[in-house]
Design a protein around this motif. Structure first.
Motif, PDB file in Angstrom:
ATOM      1  N   LEU A   1      54.119  55.740  37.346  1.00 10.91           N
ATOM      2  CA  LEU A   1      55.052  54.779  37.945  1.00 10.91           C
ATOM      3  C   LEU A   1      54.821  53.416  37.315  1.00 10.91           C
ATOM      4  N   ASP A   2      55.759  52.494  37.546  1.00  4.64           N
ATOM      5  CA  ASP A   2      55.565  51.108  37.114  1.00  4.64           C
ATOM      6  C   ASP A   2      55.232  50.281  38.353  1.00  4.64           C
ATOM      7  N   LEU A   3      54.197  49.480  38.261  1.00  8.49           N
ATOM      8  CA  LEU A   3      53.758  48.655  39.389  1.00  8.49           C
ATOM      9  C   LEU A   3      54.171  47.203  39.141  1.00  8.49           C
ATOM     10  N   LEU A   4      54.850  46.628  40.130  1.00  9.28           N
ATOM     11  CA  LEU A   4      55.229  45.204  40.065  1.00  9.28           C
ATOM     12  C   LEU A   4      54.221  44.408  40.881  1.00  9.28           C
ATOM     13  N   THR A   5      53.625  43.381  40.317  1.00 11.29           N
ATOM     14  CA  THR A   5      52.747  42.513  41.112  1.00 11.29           C
ATOM     15  C   THR A   5      53.189  41.071  40.942  1.00 11.29           C
ATOM     16  N   LEU A   6      52.751  40.219  41.855  1.00 14.08           N
ATOM     17  CA  LEU A   6      52.974  38.797  41.648  1.00 14.08           C
ATOM     18  C   LEU A   6      52.081  38.355  40.498  1.00 14.08           C
ATOM     19  N   HIS A   7      52.505  37.320  39.817  1.00 14.97           N
ATOM     20  CA  HIS A   7      51.759  36.788  38.687  1.00 14.97           C
ATOM     21  C   HIS A   7      50.351  36.387  39.104  1.00 14.97           C
ATOM     22  N   SER A   8      50.224  35.957  40.368  1.00  6.57           N
ATOM     23  CA  SER A   8      48.932  35.488  40.865  1.00  6.57           C
ATOM     24  C   SER A   8      48.028  36.639  41.299  1.00  6.57           C
ATOM     25  N   GLU A   9      48.590  37.829  41.446  1.00  3.15           N
ATOM     26  CA  GLU A   9      47.772  38.945  41.919  1.00  3.15           C
ATOM     27  C   GLU A   9      46.964  39.549  40.767  1.00  3.15           C
ATOM     28  N   GLU A  10      45.869  40.225  41.160  1.00  2.00           N
ATOM     29  CA  GLU A  10      45.021  40.835  40.131  1.00  2.00           C
ATOM     30  C   GLU A  10      45.704  42.031  39.495  1.00  2.00           C
ATOM     31  N   ALA A  11      45.392  42.269  38.237  1.00  2.00           N
ATOM     32  CA  ALA A  11      45.942  43.440  37.554  1.00  2.00           C
ATOM     33  C   ALA A  11      45.266  44.700  38.089  1.00  2.00           C
ATOM     34  N   PRO A  12      46.019  45.790  38.185  1.00  2.00           N
ATOM     35  CA  PRO A  12      45.403  47.055  38.587  1.00  2.00           C
ATOM     36  C   PRO A  12      44.435  47.508  37.484  1.00  2.00           C
ATOM     37  N   ARG A  13      43.408  48.262  37.889  1.00  4.12           N
ATOM     38  CA  ARG A  13      42.435  48.720  36.893  1.00  4.12           C
ATOM     39  C   ARG A  13      42.419  50.242  36.827  1.00  4.12           C
ATOM     40  N   ALA A  14      42.195  50.754  35.613  1.00  4.16           N
ATOM     41  CA  ALA A  14      42.102  52.204  35.425  1.00  4.16           C
ATOM     42  C   ALA A  14      40.958  52.739  36.270  1.00  4.16           C
ATOM     43  N   GLY A  15      41.177  53.879  36.927  1.00  7.95           N
ATOM     44  CA  GLY A  15      40.119  54.517  37.709  1.00  7.95           C
ATOM     45  C   GLY A  15      39.981  53.960  39.112  1.00  7.95           C
ATOM     46  N   GLU A  16      40.699  52.871  39.440  1.00  6.05           N
ATOM     47  CA  GLU A  16      40.624  52.324  40.805  1.00  6.05           C
ATOM     48  C   GLU A  16      41.912  52.629  41.559  1.00  6.05           C
TER      49      GLU A  16
END
Lengths: 537, 537
Positions: A440-455
C-alpha cells in the motif's frame, strides 16, 4: 526530513530574454495581482497535484508529462502585459498596476521548489508537490494540470492496450488525424509510446522523440492506379548481382499459379491494385507491406499480394506482410494465414507462412477483448481514435490544491464529499512485502516520522476512521523526490525511451490483482489513524 | 462550370526559407516516394475531405479549421530529410533517393487548388476539395484531417450547448486544464467561441483570437487566507472624491445585518473566506465576483459575499455576482436569488436583486438538459471538460478520399458498405424553399449541369436507387468556392469573430427540425437518379 534519493543538481539553463510562456487562465493572474495588492504574494505556500480516481475504472495510472512541467516551471516568467484582459476594463486594472504586480509577484521566482512522485501513482498521492511564494506557485495551476492530465491519461490508456494484447503483438499508434491539433497529435504519439506502444505513424514524433516510425500505404495509393500499363518502370534487379528482370511478367505468371491454388478466378484481382502493389514493391523490395482491402481481401487483395510477394521471393527479397483495414479482421487474419501456409507449402517458400498480418480499423479495448478470446493470426495492431481520444474517459481529473500556507495546513470543504481536500503538507511512502510487491502507499504529514522497514505501522481507511489496518513492511520507499530547487532543475532529463522503460518496469512490478482492466482490486492509499492527526484542522 | 462567387485573389505570402511544417504520417511520404519512382507523381488528382455522419447523433456539424488548413497548404514545403524514418533502414530508402524524391514530388507545388464548402455542412458533402499533382495532394491527408476534425467537433459541441441554453445565458469555456496540451487548449477555446460560447478563461486564446477573457478566483485564493488580520490594507476610497474609509469595519457591520436578515449565526461565516473576499474587492471594487462554495454556500460564502457587496454599494460600487462550483447548482441558485432579493428589498439596494449567478462543476449536455427543464436562476455557465474533450463522441470521423485521377472517377469499395466512397469529382448545391429555408443539398458530378431555380430537379436516395424525389427550388446556392488557386490563397482571412458570426447565422437559418440535439429530422444530401450517372463506375 524523509526524502527519496533525488537526482543530482544541474546548473540552471540560461534564461533567454524574450522567451516567455504565456499559458494559463486569467483568474490566476487576477489572484496574483490581488495577492500582491494586499502584500500576501510572498507568503510561503504548498500545492499538491493529484487525482482522485484511476481512469477507465482501472487499478493504476501512469504518471506522465513531468519533463514538460519541469521545463515550464524553469522557463516561466512574466511580462508587464501578462494577465492583460482582451478588453482593458474587464478586471479594472491600470497599466501601472499591471507592471507593478508582474514585477512584484515574480521578484524571486527562484524560491520555487518541486517534489515529484513515481511513475505509477494511485489516487490521492501527490504526483507533484510545488512550494514557494503563494502568488507564483498558484499561477502554475492550469499549465501543470494541462501538461499532466492528457499525458497521463493517454499513457495509461496505451498501457491498458499493452496489457490486453500481451508482450508478443506489436502495437502501432495512428491517431494524428483525430488528435486536438498538431501538438495534441505529438502528445498522443509520445505518451502512447511511453505507455507501451511500439511504433507511431507520426513522422515528427519519430524525429523529436526517437520513436520508431512505421507505415506503408493508404487506399488512395491503390485507387490512384487503374492498370498495369501505368507502370513506367517494370523491372527489378535480383538481390546480389544480376541483370534487371521483367517484374510485371513474372508477377502475372505468379498470379496464375496463386489463383489456381486458391481456386479463384484470375479475372477478378484488380489490375490497378496489382499495379499499385508492384509499384510499391519495386520501390521498397525489402519492405513490401500491402493494404489488401481496397476492393476485396479474398478475391483481389490477397491473390495480388501473394503474386507480388512470390515474385520478390524469386528475386531474393522477402516481403513483410499485409494490412487489413475493414470487415471481420479476425476471420480475415485466419484466411490470410491459411493462404500464406498453402503458398509456403505448395511453392516451397518457408518464410511465406510467417508473413506479418497487420490489423487496423476502429480498434478499441472492447473489440480487442473479443479478439483475444478467440483464435486469430494478427501480429500487428494499429490503434488511432480509441487510443488518442480515450473515449472510455476522455479526461483525467487531476487537481492542484493548496495544502499549506505559512506552515499552516489548509483544507477545502465541499458540498461533494469527494472534493474535500486532505489538508497539510504530506509525505508518501510505498510499503513493500518481503517478495518485493507493493502492499500500500502510506500518506503522512510532513512533520510525522517516516515509517521504518520491519516496524508495524497503523493505517486507517480514508473517510472511515474506525477501520484500522496494521502493516509491517519489508521495505519502505519514499515516493517524493526533489526535482526542482531554488529555481534550479536537478538532474538530466531522461530520454523518452528511458521514461518508457521506467513506466513499463513499474507496471510489471504491480501485482496482477491491481493490473486488471475491469474491477481490479483497488490498491490502498492510507493515512495513519486520526488520533495522531488532530492538529490538522 | 458552376462555381460559387469566391473571394478575390490575394498575392501569396513570401515563403520564408527555413520555415517548414513537418507534420504528417510516414506512409504518405513512402507513397510520394514510390509515386515519384514510377513517374506518376504529377498525375492530376482530386481528393475530397468529408465526414459520413453528424457527430453526437445530431443534425448538423459546424465546419471549422479552414484558416489553419489554408495556411498549412500555403506554407507547405519539403526538405531532403522529410520522410526520413527514425531508423534509416525502416523503409529502405537511400539518402540520394530521398533528396530526389522530395525535390521531384514538389517540383510544382503551385499546381494545388482548393475549393471549400460552407460553414454548416452535412455528411457526404465535401468540406474541402483539393486538386493537384497526386504525390503532393495525397501528402496533405493527415494534416488537413487533423486541422478539421477536432476544430469542427468542438465547434459543433459548443453550438449544441448554445442551442440548449438559448440566447440569454452567457457561456464560459474553461477547458484548458483538460485539453491535449497547450495547443489543444487553444483550439478548444477558439472553436468553442466560434460554436457560440461568449468567454474563455484562457489568456493566450484571448490575446491571439480576440476572445473576451473572464475569470475571478479559485478555491486556493480563499483557503490561502485564515483571518481578517492578514489584510495589510483595509481601506477603500468611495467612488468619486472622498477620503478612504475603513472597509473592514463597515463590512463587519454589514455581516451582522445580513446574518440577522437571513437568521444565520454570525459566528459561522469563515473569517478567512471573508478576508479573501475583502482583499479581492479592494483590488477590483467594480469587478467583484466571489466563489462562494469553499466552506458552505448557505452559511458562509453567501453571507460573506453579501456583506462585502453591500459595503461596496455603500461606497458607490456595484459587485458583479457569485460563482457556484459544487453541490446542487439549481437549488443553490434559487437560494442565492432569494437572498439577493431579500437584501435588495430590506436594504433598499435595487441592483442587488439582479446580481449575476455563475455555475460551473462538471457541466454536461445531460445535466444542462435537466437544469433547463426546471426553474433556476443561473445567468452564466462555465463548461470545461465536457466541452473540450467531447465525451459524447470524442472524434469526428472526417476522411480524405481520392475521387478522380487523370480525369477518371475512382472508388474505394469496402467490406463495410458505409465506407465505400462516392466516385467522381462533384459539385454540391443547396436548394432553398421560397421562404429561404434549405430543402436539401444536391450532389452532382462536376460534368453535370447545375440545377436552376424554378426548374424541377430529380434526386434519388443514396444507396436506395429506386426512391425518387422531385424538388423545385426557389433558390440554388453552389456550396463550393475556390479559396486556393495555383499556390495562391484567395481573399483575406476573416477574423475569428467574423467566422463566429457566420457560423451562428448559418445555424440560425437551419430549420428547427434539423437543429434538435437528439433524433433530429435528418437533412437530406442526395444525388440525381442513377440513369444519368451510369458513366461513373
Amino acid at each position: 526530513r524523509a526524502q527519496a534519493a533525488g537526482p543530482r543538481p544541474r546548473p540552471p539553463a540560461p534564461r533567454r530574454p524574450g522567451v516567455r510562456v504565456l499559458f494559463g487562465d486569467l483568474y490566476h493572474y487576477t489572484m496574483a495581482h490581488s495577492l500582491w495588492r494586499c502584500g500576501r504574494h510572498r507568503t510561503g505556500a504548498v500545492f499538491e497535484l493529484f487525482f482522485r480516481d484511476n481512469p477507465f475504472g482501472g487499478g493504476f495510472t501512469i504518471f506522465a508529462g513531468l519533463q514538460n512541467c519541469l521545463s515550464f516551471i524553469h522557463s516561466f516568467s512574466l511580462s508587464s502585459t501578462d494577465g492583460e484582459p482582451a478588453e482593458p476594463g474587464a478586471v479594472g486594472v491600470t497599466e501601472r498596476e499591471r507592471v507593478d504586480a508582474s514585477c512584484g509577484v515574480l521578484d524571486d521566482p527562484h524560491l520555487v521548489e518541486g517534489r515529484v512522485g513515481k511513475a505509477d501513482e494511485q489516487g490521492r498521492v501527490a504526483l507533484m508537490e510545488v512550494s514557494g511564494p503563494l502568488a507564483v506557485v498558484q499561477l502554475l495551476e492550469t499549465p501543470l494540470l494541462n501538461l499532466v492530465n492528457y499525458a497521463s491519461l493517454v499513457a495509461t490508456n496505451a498501457a491498458r492496450f499493452r496489457l490486453l494484447v500481451g508482450p508478443r503483438i506489436k502495437l502501432f499508434e495512428l491517431g494524428l488525424r483525430r488528435a486536438q491539433g498538431p501538438d495534441g497529435g505529438l502528445s498522443g504519439s509520445k505518451y502512447s509510446y511511453i505507455g507501451g506502444f511500439d511504433y507511431t505513424s507520426n513522422l515528427l514524433a519519430g524525429k523529436l522523440y526517437g520513436i520508431p516510425v512505421r507505415g506503408s500505404m493508404a487506399h488512395s495509393y491503390i485507387t490512384s492506379f487503374t492498370s498495369i500499363s501505368e507502370l513506367t518502370f517494370q523491372t527489378l534487379k535480383p538481390v546480389g548481382d544480376g541483370a534487371a528482370v521483367d517484374f510485371v511478367g513474372l508477377s502475372e505468371r505468379w498470379l496464375g499459379r496463386v489463383c489456381r491454388l486458391l481456386e479463384e478466378s484470375e479475372e477478378f484481382p484488380d489490375a490497378g491494385e496489382r499495379a499499385a502493389f508492384i509499384s510499391f514493391a519495386l520501390c521498397y523490395p525489402s519492405n513490401f507491406v500491402a493494404l489488401v482491402d481496397t476492393y476485396s481481401v479474398r478475391r483481389s487483395g490477397l491473390p495480388n499480394f501473394c503474386a507480388v510477394a512470390l515474385t520478390l521471393d524469386e528475386l531474393g527479397y522477402r516481403a513483410i506482410g499485409v494490412r487489413l483495414d475493414s470487415g471481420d479482421l479476425r476471420q480475415q487474419s485466419l484466411h490470410c494465414r491459411s493462404v500464406f501456409r498453402a503458398c509456403s507449402q505448395t511453392f516451397e517458400v518457408p518464410w511465406f507462412a510467417n508473413l506479418s498480418i497487420m490489423a487496423s480499423n476502429n480498434i478499441s479495448e472492447e473489440n480487442l477483448k473479443e479478439l483475444q478470446c478467440q483464435e486469430h493470426e494478427i501480429d500487428y495492431i494499429g490503434v488511432g481514435t480509441n487510443l488518442v481520444t480515450c473515449p472510455l474517459q476522455p479526461s483525467l481529473g487531476c487537481v492542484y490544491k493548496l495544502t499549506e500556507v505559512n506552515g499552516k495546513a489548509r483544507i477545502k470543504l465541499s458540498e461533494d464529499q469527494s472534493k474535500t481536500t486532505l489538508p497539510g503538507r504530506k509525505n508518501s511512502y510505498r510499503l513493500y512485502s518481503p517478495d518485493g510487491h507493493p502492499l500500500l502507499d502510506l500518506l503522512t504529514l510532513h512533520s510525522e516520522e517516516a515509517p521504518r522497514a520491519g516496524e508495524e505501522v497503523q493505517c486507517c481507511a480514508l473517510g472511515r476512521k474506525m477501520e484500522r489496518l496494521q502493516v509491517t513492511a519489508a521495505n519502505v520507499e519514499p515516493l517524493l523526490s526533489v526535482y526542482f530547487e531554488r529555481g534550479q532543475l536537478l538532474g538530466t532529463p531522461p530520454s523518452v525511451s528511458d521514461v518508457r522503460s521506467r513506466a513499463q518496469t513499474s507496471l510489471s512490478n504491480l501485482p496482477h490483482a491491481h493490473r486488471g482492466l475491469d474491477h481490479p482490486v483497488p490498491y490502498q492509499v492510507l493515512p495513519p489513524p486520526p488520533p495522531r492527526r488532530t492538529t490538522l484542522l
